[in-house]
Design an enzyme around this catalytic site. Sequence first.
Site, PDB file in Angstrom:
ATOM      1  N   CYS A 296     -25.577 -22.842  23.061  1.00  0.00           N
ATOM      2  CA  CYS A 296     -24.590 -21.764  23.024  1.00  0.00           C
ATOM      3  C   CYS A 296     -24.643 -20.919  21.756  1.00  0.00           C
ATOM      4  CB  CYS A 296     -23.171 -22.289  23.245  1.00  0.00           C
ATOM      5  SG  CYS A 296     -22.742 -23.732  22.274  1.00  0.00           S
ATOM      6  N   ASP A 420     -18.692 -15.356  26.516  1.00  0.00           N
ATOM      7  CA  ASP A 420     -18.960 -16.795  26.568  1.00  0.00           C
ATOM      8  C   ASP A 420     -20.418 -17.084  26.911  1.00  0.00           C
ATOM      9  OD1 ASP A 420     -18.908 -19.531  26.913  1.00  0.00           O
ATOM     10  OD2 ASP A 420     -16.963 -19.514  27.931  1.00  0.00           O
ATOM     11  N   HIS A 422     -21.722 -19.878  27.610  1.00  0.00           N
ATOM     12  CA  HIS A 422     -21.877 -21.068  28.437  1.00  0.00           C
ATOM     13  C   HIS A 422     -22.078 -20.753  29.910  1.00  0.00           C
ATOM     14  CE1 HIS A 422     -19.603 -22.323  24.826  1.00  0.00           C
ATOM     15  NE2 HIS A 422     -20.400 -23.373  24.888  1.00  0.00           N
TER      16      HIS A 422
END
EC number: 3.4.22.-
Lengths: 463, 471
Positions: A296, A420, A422
Site C-alpha cells: 500500500c 485508498d 488497497h
Amino acid sequence: MLQCDFIFRLKGILEFACQLDNPNGVQSQSTISKSFQDLRSKVTSKNIVFTVCNSPVLIWPNTGFQSSVESLTEASACGDILQWIESDDGGSKKSSKKKDKKKSGPTVVNMKLLFEVTEPAGNTAPSLIRVSTQQHCVKMPLPLDCALSVTTDERLETVCTGLVEALNKQLADMEEVVLQYRKGSSFLVPQPFHFQLPEPAGLITVVYPAGVPDSQLQAVREDLHRKFELPCDRPYLRRANAFHFPDAAYKDGYLRNPHIHLNPPNIEDAKLYLVQGVYSYHHYMQDHVDDNGWGCAYRSLQTICSWFQQQGYVETAVPTHTQIQQALVDVGDKEPRFVGSRQWIGSIEVQAVLNQLLGVTSKIMFVSQGSELATKGRELANHFQTEGTPVMIGGGVLAHTILGVVWSENTGQIRFLILDPHYTGGEDLQTITDKGWCGWKGPEFWDQNAYYNLCLPQRPKTI
Amino acid sequence: MGRSYFVDEAVGEYLSGLQAAPGSCVTGLLAGQSSPQRDFVVLAVQTPHRESEGQLKAPKGVSPLDDIDVEWVTEHAKQVSRMLPGGLCVLGLFLVTPPELSKDAQNGLKRLIFAVEKYIIKGRLWELSEEDVTDRVTLHICSKTKKLLCKTFDVKDPKSSAKPADWKYQTGISSSWPMLTCSVEVDLQIPVTGSSSDNTDKCMKDGLRRWAKQIEAAYCLINGRQALDDSELISGQKKNPKTTNRQTLPARIFVSDEQSELGERSSALVQVCSGSMRVRGVVHCRAYIHNNKPKARHAAQAIKRDIINTVCSRVEMFLEDLCINEGSQKGLCSGQQALPRRVFAPMPISGLSVCDYMFPDESTADVAERLKEMLDCETPEEDIDTSLENNQLFSIISGFEITDSQDDDSSKHVSEIQAENHKIQKPPKYYAVGSGRYSSFMCGPCSSHCSPCHSHISTVFQLMEKAKMFV
C-alpha cells in the site's frame, strides 16, 4: 476562469520540402525560409479545406466561408456544428452521459486539414522538369495542431478565420524553431504543444524542437514565463504540462483525478483545500504485480511520483516496486536482500525514495495518536494551498493518500479526501467512487490510538 | 452460378462482322466494367495486324492457335487499357477459330487471359482491393457456326478452371452511365538518388507511388456529397432505360500530406541527390460508373484510379520515349519537357469516350490514326477533343537550366535561348514519339508524321528491340 464552451482543434500534416545545394552555405537559410513562405501561401490559398471529424461537414475557410452543408453559413454560431457530428457511442452529443456526475469541461470539435487538388486555376497539361545538380533533398512532415477556445455563440466563420491565422502563426513559429536548431543538413521536427494558462492568456501553443529535452529548453521557458507573467517557481510549459483535451483517453489506462467526480461534504463555514493538478490512481494488483497486503505504501508513493511527472517536474516514469526497493538500497537505508522482498515501507522510506529518484524533498509530520489528526486542519490546508501535492500517510498497519481536506477554521470541523491504495479491482470509476475507494472520510477513519507519520512532498522551485 | 455479362448489341454486330482468313484465328479484346453483381461489355476490338519483320516466322506448332502472338496481344491490351477512362478496363478476350480448332480454343484463351492480365497490371500504381472482381471473360466464337461459348477465369488464381458464364445482348447498355469528371493539379517533387537511368526510373516510380497512395486515401466529394460509405451514388433516381441523358457528376478530391513512413520522426529525412524531377501541371480525368445502383465509394475509387493511371501512363510513355532519344544518358540531363497531354474522343458504339495522349509535336491526325489502329474505329478529327488540357508553352527540344529558386512562371522561359544540350543524342534516323512498342513514330526516311509508317515500321521495331523496349 472565463467560461469557454468549445475548443476547436485543427490538426494536419504539411510536408516541408526543400533542396539545398550547400547545407552549410549562406543561401540555405533563405531557401528554407522560402519553403516556409510557400507553405504559408498554401494555407491562405483557396485550396485549403477543413473537415469536421465524424461528420459530413467540409468548410472552405478562404473562399468567403463555404461549407458542404447548406445550413451552415457564415452567420452560423459555432455550436450549430454539433448536430452534424456523430459521437462514438452513436447518439447525438446532446444526450448527457449518465456516468459523469460533473460536466467534463468544454466540448472539443476535432477538425482535419486537407487540400483540394481539383478545381485548379489553370489547365496546362503536365511537364517534367529535371534538375541535375547535386543537392540535399530535405523532407519533413510538420505536425500542425491549432486550438481555439470559443463560446457557443461565436460565429463559425470567425472560428475558421481564427484557425487560418493560427496555422499561419504556427508555421512562422515552426520556421523559427527549425532555423534555430538546424545544424547543416540536420533538421529537427518542430512540434506544437498546447498549454492552458491562467487567464487572460488562456489556451496557448508553443513549438518545441523534437528530441531536445525540457532541461535544455530552460531559457525558452523563462522568456515565455516573463511574457505571460507566470510565476517563476513552478512549471507551466514543460511538455508534461501540455493541455489534456477532454475527449482524449489516457493511453496508459490509469484513472486520472477520480476525486473530481465526488461532491465535497457540505460542512458549515468550511473551505475546500485540494490537491492541484493531475495524478494517476495507483493501487494493489496493478501492472501484474500482486502486492495485496504489503504494497500500500508503495502504491501511494507511485501516486505521488505520477503527480510530479504529470506536473512536469520529472521526466522519469513512475517507479516499480523493485525500483523503489533498489533506491532504498542505493541510499543505504536497506540491505540488498530488501530488493524482491515483500517488506512494508513507511513515510520515511517514501521521503527517501522521492529524494533519491525524483530529487524531491518532503516534510514529515508526526502525529502521536490518530485522534490528533483532526487538529491538523491548518497544516494540511496550508500544504494543499502552497504545495498542492498528494500526501502519503502511514500508521497502524495501513498507508493511504490524502488528496485534500474540507476544514473550518472556526469550528475546527474537518473531513479528509482519501485515495485508498488497497483497492484490488480494475480501473472502474463507478466502483471506485461508489464504494469509497476514493472518498471523503471523517476523523473517525483513523485508528484513534495508533501513531501516524505523514510525508508532505514539496514542489521544487523550478520552471 | 456463373457471372452474367450484359453486352451491348453493337458489340455483337462487331463480332459477327469479323472476317477470319480460312483456317486462321482472330483474337481481340473485350472491354467494359465489372461490378460485384454483374458485368457490362461495351467494346470489342480485334487485335491489329502486325507486320512481320524481315525474318519470316515459320509456323511453329501444328495449329494456328500456337501462332497467336501472345506478346502482341498483351501489348495491344496494354495500349487499349491506357485509352480507357476510369471505371472501364479490359475485361477479357475473344477468339474466333475455325470449327476444327474449337476444342483447343479454351487452352489458348486461358494462356492469353493470364498473360494479358499480368502485362496490364505491370507498373500499375494501385492494388486491386478485396471487392474488385478478378474474373475475366473469355469468349470463343466458331467462325462457321457463329456459336458463342462464354467462360470466365479468376486471374488471381493461376490454377483456376473455366467457369460458365452468361452472355446477354442488350441495347444501350451504357447510354445512361453517369460520367465523373475532375481536373487535378499535380505538383510532385521527386528526388533522384544515384546517376544511372535505372535509378531515375526507380525514383520516379517510388515518388509516383507515394503520390498514388495519397490520392487513394484522399477524401472525395461526388456531386457535392461525401463518397465514403455504402450509400448510393444517385439516390432517388428512377432508372429509365429510355433516357439517353448522361449525367455529369463533378468530383472533388482532398488530400492530406500524411505519409505513414514519415510517421513519428523527430528529424527530417535528408537524401543526397544527384538531381530532382518535378511533375507539374493539370490533368483532366474521367470515369464512368454503371447505373445499376452504384455505390458512391466505387465511383470514388473509379475516378481516383483514373487520376493515378493518367499521370502514370504519361510518365511511362515519356520515359520510354526518352530511352530512345537519350539512351543511356537518360537521367543526367536538365530541362523542362512537356509530357504528352490527354485528349478525348467518342468511343465506337457506346457513346462513352476514350482517350489518347498527344506529344507536343503531334496533331489530331496522329491521334485519329492511333484510334483506328488500336480501337478499330474511324474517328473524324473534329471529334477529337483537345481542349481539356492546354498545350504546354514550349517545345520538346528546348532545354535550359533551372536553379533551386525557380519561380512559378514557366511561360517566361519560352523565349529563352535554346541551350545547346549536347547530352541529348538523337539516334541517327528515327526517334520514337509515343508509347510502348506500338507507337506513333516520326519516320526518319520519309520525314512525315506517319503513325505508324507501315513501310518503315520493321526497321523501327529493330531499333526498338535494340533499345531494349521489349521487356
